[in-house]
Design a protein around this motif. Structure first.
Motif, short mmCIF file in Angstrom:
data_model
loop_
_atom_site.label_atom_id
_atom_site.label_comp_id
_atom_site.label_asym_id
_atom_site.label_seq_id
_atom_site.Cartn_x
_atom_site.Cartn_y
_atom_site.Cartn_z
N GLY A 286 0.81 -1.36 -0.09
CA GLY A 286 -0.14 0.09 0.02
C GLY A 286 0.86 1.35 0.14
N LYS A 289 3.75 1.91 -4.72
CA LYS A 289 4.79 1.53 -5.95
C LYS A 289 4.61 1.53 -7.28
CE LYS A 289 5.68 -2.68 -3.79
NZ LYS A 289 4.82 -2.33 -2.58
N THR A 290 3.20 1.00 -7.45
CA THR A 290 2.68 1.14 -8.98
C THR A 290 2.85 2.19 -9.68
OG1 THR A 290 1.13 -0.38 -7.99
CG2 THR A 290 0.96 0.06 -10.37
N ARG A 438 -4.86 7.14 5.71
CA ARG A 438 -5.10 5.86 5.74
C ARG A 438 -5.40 5.63 7.29
NH1 ARG A 438 -1.79 3.12 1.33
NH2 ARG A 438 -2.68 3.93 -0.21
P1 ADP Z 1 1.70 -1.19 -3.55
O1 ADP Z 1 2.96 -0.38 -3.05
O2 ADP Z 1 1.41 -2.22 -2.38
O3 ADP Z 1 1.66 -1.89 -4.87
P2 ADP Z 1 -0.19 0.45 -4.81
O4 ADP Z 1 0.64 0.99 -5.71
O5 ADP Z 1 -1.08 -0.63 -5.01
O6 ADP Z 1 0.75 0.08 -3.49
O7 ADP Z 1 -0.95 1.42 -4.12
C1 ADP Z 1 -2.01 1.46 -3.31
C2 ADP Z 1 -3.16 2.65 -3.16
O8 ADP Z 1 -2.56 3.75 -2.99
C3 ADP Z 1 -3.72 2.63 -4.57
O9 ADP Z 1 -5.03 2.80 -4.60
C4 ADP Z 1 -3.03 3.85 -5.16
O10 ADP Z 1 -3.45 4.57 -6.35
C5 ADP Z 1 -2.89 4.76 -3.97
N1 ADP Z 1 -1.75 5.67 -3.78
C6 ADP Z 1 -0.38 5.63 -4.44
N2 ADP Z 1 -0.01 6.70 -4.12
C7 ADP Z 1 -0.65 7.40 -3.41
C8 ADP Z 1 -0.50 8.88 -2.74
N3 ADP Z 1 0.76 9.41 -2.81
N4 ADP Z 1 -1.55 9.42 -2.17
C9 ADP Z 1 -2.67 8.75 -1.89
N5 ADP Z 1 -3.02 7.37 -2.71
C10 ADP Z 1 -1.75 6.93 -3.33
#
Ligand code: ADP
Ligand code: MG
Length: 675
Positions: A286, A289-290, A438
């Motif tokens: 969460g 990283k994506t 969160r």
């Molecule tokens: P992971 O690192 O586990 O792969 P994700 O890339 O799936 O995490 O991101 C988790 C969630 O947080 C997604 O819904 C993403 O769009 C959201 N997200 C990513 N960066 C931010 C940010 N800077 N602020 C708020 N939400 C974010």
């Protein structure tokens, strides 16, 4: 083996079993413990619980039949009598211990029924003319049919014939306060009688520290050599143009966290170099990283290069594909989807688009690196959840382009010492904060006998328009059973919650069907999703706020942490219920306590490392890397850090020293570098 040591083939076979192939291996075959035959203790002075050597004359010897057949002797010196007891004995022993014989007995003293005794002591002929040993007697790890004295004979021969000159200069050793290598191995094989035995056993003695340091240094050197070689290779220089990436940043509903910005800078800098990046992006579940990966991809695309984005499961890969499509299509970039489940015809079409350069980014599973897929101009490979892939799979993908940059992502946080040790050939970026807003996940441990309460929680969550996961783990390592449990649970829950829509996903399901259920869950049409651990990685449905995990006691910590990370992704307060069944093993109890008390993935990983050792944490990667034999990365973290710094210094300033050290330690480990 060295011609100066003649080893009969039968012995060599046994040595090979112990992993001993060269005379130097014999030198490094270090004792497990020692026996002290350097002195005689008066029988009167024997201390129960302590191992010692007594000497005297046998004054009595008999075979007793009760409570079981045993040989009982009495050994007398001028201070007292010691009983020697043998439950299994040979006639030859009886002879050796006949009345009138002078005997030395080595063993643990204890208070017996008749007085001080030793059970199964090691006995030798004694007497004035028998000299005492000058050093502690090492006890080596060995194998059936290779007695200690034989093993010891060849080890001593090796110590006398192998060249043991120091690989490190004297002034350096002085600075590090480490003894010479030669002295260290000699001491460990032949410790003088007055030595601090506890320090030897705990491997804290300077001689041990030297061996551990050398091992760590060799490991660091070999990985840093690998790192440097890669840096000499040529890769496309992907300079930042920023038009696509700033457009994406503008379109996102959130701003990047500081940690995301920092790692993005590191990646951007690497991509702009003319050498292949090999960077590991670590961030807890969460942490976002994506989007960092997407922005890295855009930098490659802006330079006219293609990107391969790979994930370990269909569900996750497809989710990435959909997300990237949403983000990139407005910029005029359309990703191609390629997975094993595509129809042959669609696969061919996708492969053609990739080969002809019609697409700038291909997203998929390991199908992306099948031989039939050729990229026209691959510049960057992104591997999500890289620890799920074997080393071979990653290498195959790297072979696809001339020399693409690589970004590997992992949500299995690896403790710093472990990363330093096993990822020393990579650059590592860490996202160390979660996006704001969160609410922390509350974790509850609930006994399976109280399932009803959990049903009530599911009902409450769904009534509040929230969604829930119900995960059935692998049982008895059998996929078929896991499947059956999931199906049974699905049926039960469907009956319990007629008012809600319950869905089911599992690994054996048709891919289209799987995708349909996931899409319905994402859209909110399915309220409760029953799943096997296929949802462990990456699945992102922010509206889901309840996670129920069955048989949590059977799952590993990393897996529990990953699963729990599927909730807590939105603003609503999230709950993770860990259902467990008694009785709990000690390990299960320890794991549940850790997951209950901690939410920080790095802390969990650190504790996991303490619980299980590095082997299991590393998963697929360890297969390519020799594990440490002497050093312990937890206990020897300081030595490891020193070794890391020194490795880089030596490679830069004293390559001949580095080479000599590697030569000594790695000469017969060609696999060491192949990870
Ligand atoms: P992971 O690192 O586990 O792969 P994700 O890339 O799936 O995490 O991101 C988790 C969630 O947080 C997604 O819904 C993403 O769009 C959201 N997200 C990513 N960066 C931010 C940010 N800077 N602020 C708020 N939400 C974010
Ligand atoms: Mg992810």
């Amino acid at each position: 083996m060295n011609p100066s040591i003649k080893i009969p083939p039968a012995v060599q076979i046994k040595l090979t079993k112990l992993g001993i192939h060269t005379p130097f291996d014999l030198v490094l075959h270090l004792p497990l413990r020692y026996e002290d035959e350097t002195q005689i203790t008066r029988i009167d002075d024997l201390v129960p619980g302590e191992t010692a050597q007594a000497e005297g004359e046998i004054i009595h010897s008999e075979v007793a039949y009760r409570p079981r057949r045993s040989l009982i002797c009495q050994l007398q010196d001028d201070s007292g009598i010691l009983f020697l007891r043998f439950l299994n004995f040979y006639p030859s022993q009886q002879k050796q211990l006949a009345i009138g014989k002078k005997i030395r007995a080595l063993g643990e003293a204890r208070e017996g029924y008749f007085g001080m005794e030793m059970v199964h002591p090691k006995c030798h002929a004694g007497g004035e003319n028998k000299a005492l040993k000058q050093a502690l007697t090492p006890v080596y790890p060995t194998t059936a049919g290779l007695p200690q004295p034989t093993l010891r004979k060849y080890i001593l021969a090796a110590l006398n014939s192998v060249e043991l000159n120091d690989t490190l200069p004297a002034d350096l050793l002085q600075k590090l306060r480490l003894p010479a290598f030669d002295d260290s191995v000699q001491l460990l094989h032949n410790p003088p009688p007055q030595i601090d035995e506890a320090a030897l056993l705990e491997r804290a003695h300077p001689a041990w520290r030297r061996i551990k340091f050398d091992e760590l240094l060799a490991q660091q050197l070999s990985m840093r050599v690998h790192y440097r070689k890669r840096h000499e290779r040529i890769a496309p220089q992907l300079t930042a143009h920023d038009f696509h990436s700033s457009a994406l940043l503008k379109a996102l509903p959130f701003a990047l966290t500081r940690a995301q910005q920092k790692v993005l800078q590191e990646i951007r800098h690497d991509l702009a170099q003319a050498h292949p990046m090999q960077r590991l992006l670590q961030g807890d579940v969460g942490s976002g990283k994506t989007v960092v990966a997407a922005l890295a991809a855009l930098q490659a695309i802006e330079n006219g290069f293609q990107v391969a984005f790979m994930a370990p499961t269909e569900i996750l890969a497809e989710q990435h594909y959909l997300k990237l499509r949403d983000w990139l299509e407005p910029l005029g970039i359309s990703p191609v989807w390629l997975s094993g489940s595509l129809k042959k015809k669609d696969k061919t079409v996708a492969a053609e688009r990739i080969a002809q350069g019609d697409t700038q980014i291909a997203v998929g599973t390991h199908a992306l690196f099948q031989a039939s897929v050729e990229f026209s101009k691959l510049g960057l490979v992104i591997v999500d959840e890289q620890h799920k892939f074997g080393v071979q799979q990653r290498l195959a993908l790297r072979g696809k382009g001339n020399e693409p940059h690589q970004l590997m992502m992992s949500a299995t946080p690896i403790p710093r010492t472990l990363a330093m040790s096993y990822y020393a050939d990579l650059d590592v970026s860490v996202i160390d904060e979660l996006p704001p807003g969160r609410t922390p996940i509350v974790t509850k441990l609930i006994n399976d006998t109280r399932r009803e309460e959990v049903f009530a929680r599911v009902r409450t969550a769904c009534l509040q328009q929230r969604q829930a996961y119900w995960v059935c783990p692998l049982i008895d390592e059998s996929e078929a059973l896991q499947l059956q449990t999931a199906i049974d649970t699905y049926e039960t829950l469907t009956q319990i919650f007629p008012e809600f829509s319950v869905g089911l996903v599992h690994g054996k399901m048709d891919n289209a069907e799987k995708a349909r259920v996931m899409a319905a869950f994402k859209a909110g049409d399915v309220h409760l999703l029953v799943a096997t651990t296929v949802i462990e990685v990456g699945v992102d449905v922010p509206n889901a706020s309840l996670m129920v995990i069955e048989h949590a006691e059977r799952m590993g910590l990393a897996q529990l942490h990953q699963l729990r990370g599927r909730v807590g992704r939105g603003a609503a307060e999230s709950l993770c219920v860990l259902l467990f069944q008694q009785p709990l093993s000690e390990l299960a109890r320890a794991r549940l306590k850790i997951i209950f008390e901690n939410t920080d993935g790095f802390e969990i990983a650190q504790q996991d490392l303490r619980l299980r050792g590095p082997g299991e944490l590393l998963g697929a990667r360890q297969s390519g890397v020799a594990m440490l034999r002497f050093a312990d990365i937890n206990e020897d973290a300081k030595l490891l850090e020193t070794a890391r710094t020194l490795a880089d210094e030596l490679l830069r300033d004293a390559p001949a020293v580095a080479h000599a050290h590697l030569q000594r330690w790695m000469a017969n480990k060609p696999d060491f570098l192949h990870a």
